[in-house]
Every structure is written in C-alpha cells, then in structure tokens.
Design an enzyme around this catalytic site. Structure first.
Site, mmCIF file in Angstrom:
data_model
loop_
_atom_site.group_PDB
_atom_site.id
_atom_site.type_symbol
_atom_site.label_atom_id
_atom_site.label_comp_id
_atom_site.label_asym_id
_atom_site.label_seq_id
_atom_site.Cartn_x
_atom_site.Cartn_y
_atom_site.Cartn_z
ATOM 1 N N ILE A 13 1.325 -0.672 -0.255
ATOM 2 C CA ILE A 13 -0.242 -0.174 0.180
ATOM 3 C C ILE A 13 0.895 1.269 0.286
ATOM 4 O O ILE A 13 0.582 2.096 -0.974
ATOM 5 C CB ILE A 13 -0.905 -0.325 1.496
ATOM 6 C CG1 ILE A 13 -1.813 -1.334 1.108
ATOM 7 C CG2 ILE A 13 -1.760 1.247 0.752
ATOM 8 C CD1 ILE A 13 -2.793 -1.562 2.141
ATOM 9 N N ASP A 55 13.362 2.186 11.416
ATOM 10 C CA ASP A 55 11.919 1.554 12.065
ATOM 11 C C ASP A 55 11.262 2.944 12.470
ATOM 12 O O ASP A 55 12.185 3.611 13.105
ATOM 13 C CB ASP A 55 12.451 0.635 12.874
ATOM 14 C CG ASP A 55 11.488 -0.339 13.311
ATOM 15 O OD1 ASP A 55 10.732 -0.042 14.088
ATOM 16 O OD2 ASP A 55 12.204 -1.374 13.977
ATOM 17 N N ILE A 56 9.943 1.919 12.387
ATOM 18 C CA ILE A 56 9.050 3.574 13.545
ATOM 19 C C ILE A 56 9.637 3.055 14.906
ATOM 20 O O ILE A 56 8.668 4.190 15.439
ATOM 21 C CB ILE A 56 7.728 3.721 12.660
ATOM 22 C CG1 ILE A 56 6.797 1.821 13.235
ATOM 23 C CG2 ILE A 56 7.352 3.730 11.350
ATOM 24 C CD1 ILE A 56 5.623 1.665 13.500
ATOM 25 N N SER A 80 -0.346 -9.125 9.666
ATOM 26 C CA SER A 80 -1.408 -10.198 9.289
ATOM 27 C C SER A 80 -1.937 -10.348 10.659
ATOM 28 O O SER A 80 -1.013 -10.375 12.227
ATOM 29 C CB SER A 80 -0.104 -11.030 9.282
ATOM 30 O OG SER A 80 -0.190 -12.493 9.818
ATOM 31 N N TYR A 143 -3.918 -8.975 16.263
ATOM 32 C CA TYR A 143 -3.977 -7.848 14.764
ATOM 33 C C TYR A 143 -4.741 -6.723 15.240
ATOM 34 O O TYR A 143 -4.645 -5.776 15.811
ATOM 35 C CB TYR A 143 -3.782 -8.668 13.816
ATOM 36 C CG TYR A 143 -3.857 -7.318 12.479
ATOM 37 C CD1 TYR A 143 -2.512 -6.910 12.310
ATOM 38 C CD2 TYR A 143 -5.191 -7.175 12.091
ATOM 39 C CE1 TYR A 143 -2.670 -6.075 10.934
ATOM 40 C CE2 TYR A 143 -4.841 -6.670 11.178
ATOM 41 C CZ TYR A 143 -3.206 -6.318 10.412
ATOM 42 O OH TYR A 143 -3.843 -4.383 9.704
ATOM 43 N N LYS A 147 -4.532 -3.116 15.962
ATOM 44 C CA LYS A 147 -4.874 -1.879 15.031
ATOM 45 C C LYS A 147 -5.793 -1.046 15.734
ATOM 46 O O LYS A 147 -5.766 0.781 15.553
ATOM 47 C CB LYS A 147 -5.684 -2.509 13.674
ATOM 48 C CG LYS A 147 -4.443 -2.803 12.835
ATOM 49 C CD LYS A 147 -4.042 -1.630 12.408
ATOM 50 C CE LYS A 147 -2.609 -1.953 11.419
ATOM 51 N NZ LYS A 147 -2.316 -0.966 10.540
ATOM 52 N N ASP A 274 -9.511 -15.968 12.846
ATOM 53 C CA ASP A 274 -10.453 -15.456 11.510
ATOM 54 C C ASP A 274 -11.665 -14.779 12.068
ATOM 55 O O ASP A 274 -12.937 -15.778 12.258
ATOM 56 C CB ASP A 274 -10.670 -17.079 10.751
ATOM 57 C CG ASP A 274 -10.292 -16.581 9.192
ATOM 58 O OD1 ASP A 274 -9.659 -15.732 8.598
ATOM 59 O OD2 ASP A 274 -10.452 -17.591 7.993
HETATM 60 C C1 UD1 Z 1 -7.484 -9.646 8.080
HETATM 61 C C2 UD1 Z 1 -8.413 -7.806 7.957
HETATM 62 C C3 UD1 Z 1 -7.972 -7.117 7.029
HETATM 63 C C4 UD1 Z 1 -7.028 -6.991 7.603
HETATM 64 C C5 UD1 Z 1 -5.649 -8.275 7.278
HETATM 65 C C6 UD1 Z 1 -3.999 -8.390 7.462
HETATM 66 C C7 UD1 Z 1 -10.824 -8.923 8.554
HETATM 67 C C8 UD1 Z 1 -11.871 -8.885 8.634
HETATM 68 N N1 UD1 Z 1 -9.611 -7.707 7.955
HETATM 69 O O1 UD1 Z 1 -7.630 -10.050 6.931
HETATM 70 O O2 UD1 Z 1 -8.687 -5.723 7.057
HETATM 71 O O3 UD1 Z 1 -6.424 -5.811 6.461
HETATM 72 O O4 UD1 Z 1 -5.958 -8.753 8.641
HETATM 73 O O5 UD1 Z 1 -4.227 -9.006 7.191
HETATM 74 O O6 UD1 Z 1 -10.521 -8.714 9.688
HETATM 75 N N2 UD1 Z 1 -7.635 -18.016 3.260
HETATM 76 C C9 UD1 Z 1 -7.676 -19.313 2.987
HETATM 77 N N3 UD1 Z 1 -6.796 -19.441 2.233
HETATM 78 C C10 UD1 Z 1 -5.469 -18.683 2.273
HETATM 79 C C11 UD1 Z 1 -5.561 -17.605 2.589
HETATM 80 C C12 UD1 Z 1 -6.455 -16.592 4.333
HETATM 81 O O7 UD1 Z 1 -8.542 -19.503 2.831
HETATM 82 O O8 UD1 Z 1 -4.642 -19.531 1.715
HETATM 83 C C13 UD1 Z 1 -9.164 -17.338 3.958
HETATM 84 C C14 UD1 Z 1 -8.808 -16.733 5.975
HETATM 85 O O9 UD1 Z 1 -9.266 -17.859 6.335
HETATM 86 C C15 UD1 Z 1 -9.687 -15.906 5.508
HETATM 87 C C16 UD1 Z 1 -10.405 -15.327 4.094
HETATM 88 O O10 UD1 Z 1 -9.311 -16.271 3.333
HETATM 89 O O11 UD1 Z 1 -10.927 -16.627 6.294
HETATM 90 C C17 UD1 Z 1 -8.920 -13.671 4.449
HETATM 91 O O12 UD1 Z 1 -7.734 -13.793 4.663
HETATM 92 P P1 UD1 Z 1 -7.084 -13.009 4.677
HETATM 93 O O13 UD1 Z 1 -6.202 -12.402 3.180
HETATM 94 O O14 UD1 Z 1 -5.574 -12.835 5.294
HETATM 95 O O15 UD1 Z 1 -7.007 -11.539 4.794
HETATM 96 P P2 UD1 Z 1 -7.607 -11.128 6.431
HETATM 97 O O16 UD1 Z 1 -7.929 -12.327 7.895
HETATM 98 O O17 UD1 Z 1 -9.840 -11.403 6.487
#
Ligand code: UD1
Length: 324
Positions: A13, A55-56, A80, A143, A147, A274
């Site tokens: 970003i 580093d911040i 993450s 996390y 935030k 999650d």
């Molecule tokens: C979360 C935050 C988001 C933040 C991010 C930082 C929420 C709703 N969102 O994202 O605002 O910027 O953390 O990392 O809390 N998944 C799979 N397979 C994979 C990888 C992920 O199924 O290989 C699934 C995860 O279990 C999850 C979804 O995809 O259910 C999204 O995961 P990810 O892209 O890591 O983001 P969030 O955890 O939703």
C-alpha cells in the site's frame, strides 16, 4: 507543493501511495525497515523519493523524518492476523508502540494531518452487516486489538494535542505488489499466484466466509481525499471498502476464469482468529471524504492477475511462473 511522509513506503500500500503522490506533483519522503516491504516495490520511483531506511520504533529517526512534512500517511505495520496470534508482543510493538512514535514525532513537527491505515478487523465477528463506524468494536485477534488501540491513539492525539488525524479502516485491500509469498499473505495474492503456477489454492474453512475485497486504487484515493477533506474530519474513523462482499468459493470461481486454472481447490481447517463475514457501510466516507470506489472487485482482480502474469515474465522476483 506538499511533502508527504509515508511510513512503510516499500510495502504494497505504501508504495502505491508513493506513486500516486508523485503523480499529483507532490514530494514523497518514505521510511521502511524492509521487514515486509521490498526494495523492488520502489524500483522506478526510488530516485524520485527521499527514502530513509528506518524503523518506526526509532523515535529519533521518526523526528527527523517528520521535519517539514505536511501530511503523514502511516502504513507501516506487521499486517497479519495469524502472525499476531503467533507473536502478540511483536505485533503490539510494531502496530501500537510504532504508531505512538509516529504520532509523537508528527505532533512535535506540527504536521498538518496524519492519516492512519486502520483495519476492518476492529469489527470482529459481530453478526450485523454491513459494518458501520458507530458500531461497538469487537476485535478478536491481537492484530485487530493493536490496530484498534492505534485508532484510539489517533483520536486521543487529536483531542489532547490538536493534531489532526484521520483513521481509514481498510477492508481487505488487494492489488499489484501485494506479497503473495508469505504464509501470512492476503488470500487473493496467494490464490492468484498459486493458480497462475497451476497449483491448487487452499480454502481455510468452508469457503463461505466473505470479505469486502477492496482494490488498491480505492484505498489510495481515500488517503489522498482524507488529507484534503475539511477540518471536521479530524479525529474521525472511516470505512474504506466497496460496500459489496464476495465469498471465497465465488472468488475462486472468478479467478479460475481469469487465470485459466484448470485444477480444483483444496480445503483445510478454519484459521484461528478468523472473521466469518465482513462488509462495509461506506456512506460516511462518501459523505465526509468525498470517497467512492473507483475500481470494482472483478475489474480489480483482472488488473491484479495481469500484473502478476507480467511480473513473472519480467523479473521472477515474485517467484511466479505462468503455465506454458
Ligand atoms: C484481516 C482483516 C483486514 C486486514 C488483514 C491484514 C478482517 C475481516 N480483515 O484480513 O482488514 O487488512 O487482516 O492481514 O479481519 N484464507 C484462505 N486461504 C489462504 C489464505 C487465507 O482460505 O491461503 C482465508 C482466511 O482464513 C480468511 C480469508 O481467506 O477467512 C481472508 O484472509 P486474509 O486475506 O488473510 O485476510 P483477513 O484475515 O480477512
């Protein structure tokens, strides 16, 4: 001409913001410690920005970085959910202590405004959809807590010191330059690069979980608008998203077409911490920042797939190889 300090400028970003700020004719100063950022994200713009490897958490470096700055776009973080579950102390240091350092330095340097990369994870797993900024937060992961704590610091620096702050709650930002190579990478970056290589992606859980996936250009535009919005946005928190959610099974189906992937998807256990569903109400950002989504989900996916395809041919730095 204004000067923008971008923390985490070598990240996905941050580097996109740097390009946009340069494009509008302003100056970019950027800091990054390369913990997750990559020098190649800055490749063709490196000579146009005042880059400082720092580093911040280093207050002295932050004080120097904030000198003569108009706007701070604070993106640096360990971004993450699963990583924070494994290492809550590290997450807290980077995501909370780091933010307080940025705020102290920005306050002392009298910058005009700090715009913060907050997160939709603050809402947690509350059943009400869409998520509205007035809803009580319910962070689940370390996390999300970090935030949210940083958001509160932003608001408190406005109230206590008059430093203008704006928090943008990003909803699952995706697009070119998002690192797909870490186990903690965003799901779309992982899926796209796996599918381009002909490898099966893995859905954690049943695939019914949904997200308000937001293309990077929308987040970039929200940041630029947040800097210039009228003073009454100071101390505010705004969702940055599209107002539409897509589940993982559907995302996989769309990506299958875009990547020409012919295999299937695998399923694995649900991930700790999650969130099941995430969808934003973006009316506040529309009203107060003049924000509106400029690239929708399908269009964003198309652009992202193309970028990873070309990248693999260009440099191989992302370890992606397209099918012959
Ligand atoms: C979360 C935050 C988001 C933040 C991010 C930082 C929420 C709703 N969102 O994202 O605002 O910027 O953390 O990392 O809390 N998944 C799979 N397979 C994979 C990888 C992920 O199924 O290989 C699934 C995860 O279990 C999850 C979804 O995809 O259910 C999204 O995961 P990810 O892209 O890591 O983001 P969030 O955890 O939703």
């Amino acid at each position: 001409m204004s000067t923008y300090l971008i923390t985490g400028v070598a990240g996905f970003i941050g580097s996109s913001l740097a390009r946009a700020v340069l494009k509008q004719g302003d100056r970019v100063r950027g800091i990054d410690n390369f913990s997750t950022g990559k020098p190649e994200n800055l490749q063709e713009i490196f000579k146009q920005i005042d880059f400082r490897e720092a580093d911040i958490l280093d207050l002295d470096a932050m004080n120097k970085a904030c000198e003569s700055v108009d706007y701070v776009l604070h993106q640096a973080a360990i971004p993450s959910v699963p990583k924070s579950v494994l290492d809550p102390l590290g997450s807290n240091r980077a995501n909370v202590d780091g933010t307080v350092n940025v705020l102290v330095a920005a306050r002392d340097a009298k910058v005009k405004r700090v715009v913060y990369a907050a997160s939709s994870s603050a809402y947690g797993d509350t059943p009400t959809l869409p998520k509205h900024e007035e809803m009580a937060p319910h962070p689940l992961s370390p996390y999300a807590v970090a935030k949210l704590a940083s958001e509160y610091y932003m608001v408190s620096f406005f109230h206590c010191y008059g430093l203008e702050t704006v928090c943008l709650r990003y909803f699952n930002i995706f697009g070119p330059r998002q690192d797909p190579t870490s186990p903690y990478s965003g799901v779309l970056a992982k899926f796209i690069t796996q599918m381009l290589k002909g490898e099966p992606p893995t859905i954690f859980g049943d695939g019914e979980q949904s997200r308000d996936f937001t293309y990077i250009d929308n987040a970039v535009s929200a940041n630029l608008l947040a800097c210039k919005a009228p003073k009454n946005v100071a101390g505010g928190v705004f969702n940055v998203a599209t107002g539409r959610r897509v589940n993982l099974k559907e995302s996989f189906r769309i990506l299958k077409k875009l990547t020409d992937y012919e295999g299937e998807v695998k399923f694995g256990p649900e991930r700790a911490g999650d969130v099941k569903h995430s969808l934003a109400d973006i009316s506040n950002a529309e009203k107060h920042l003049g924000y509106r989504p400029i690239v929708d989900f399908e269009e964003g996916l198309k652009k992202t797939v193309e970028w990873y395809r070309v990248k693999s041919v260009d440099s191989g730095r992302w370890s992606v190889v397209t099918k012959p």
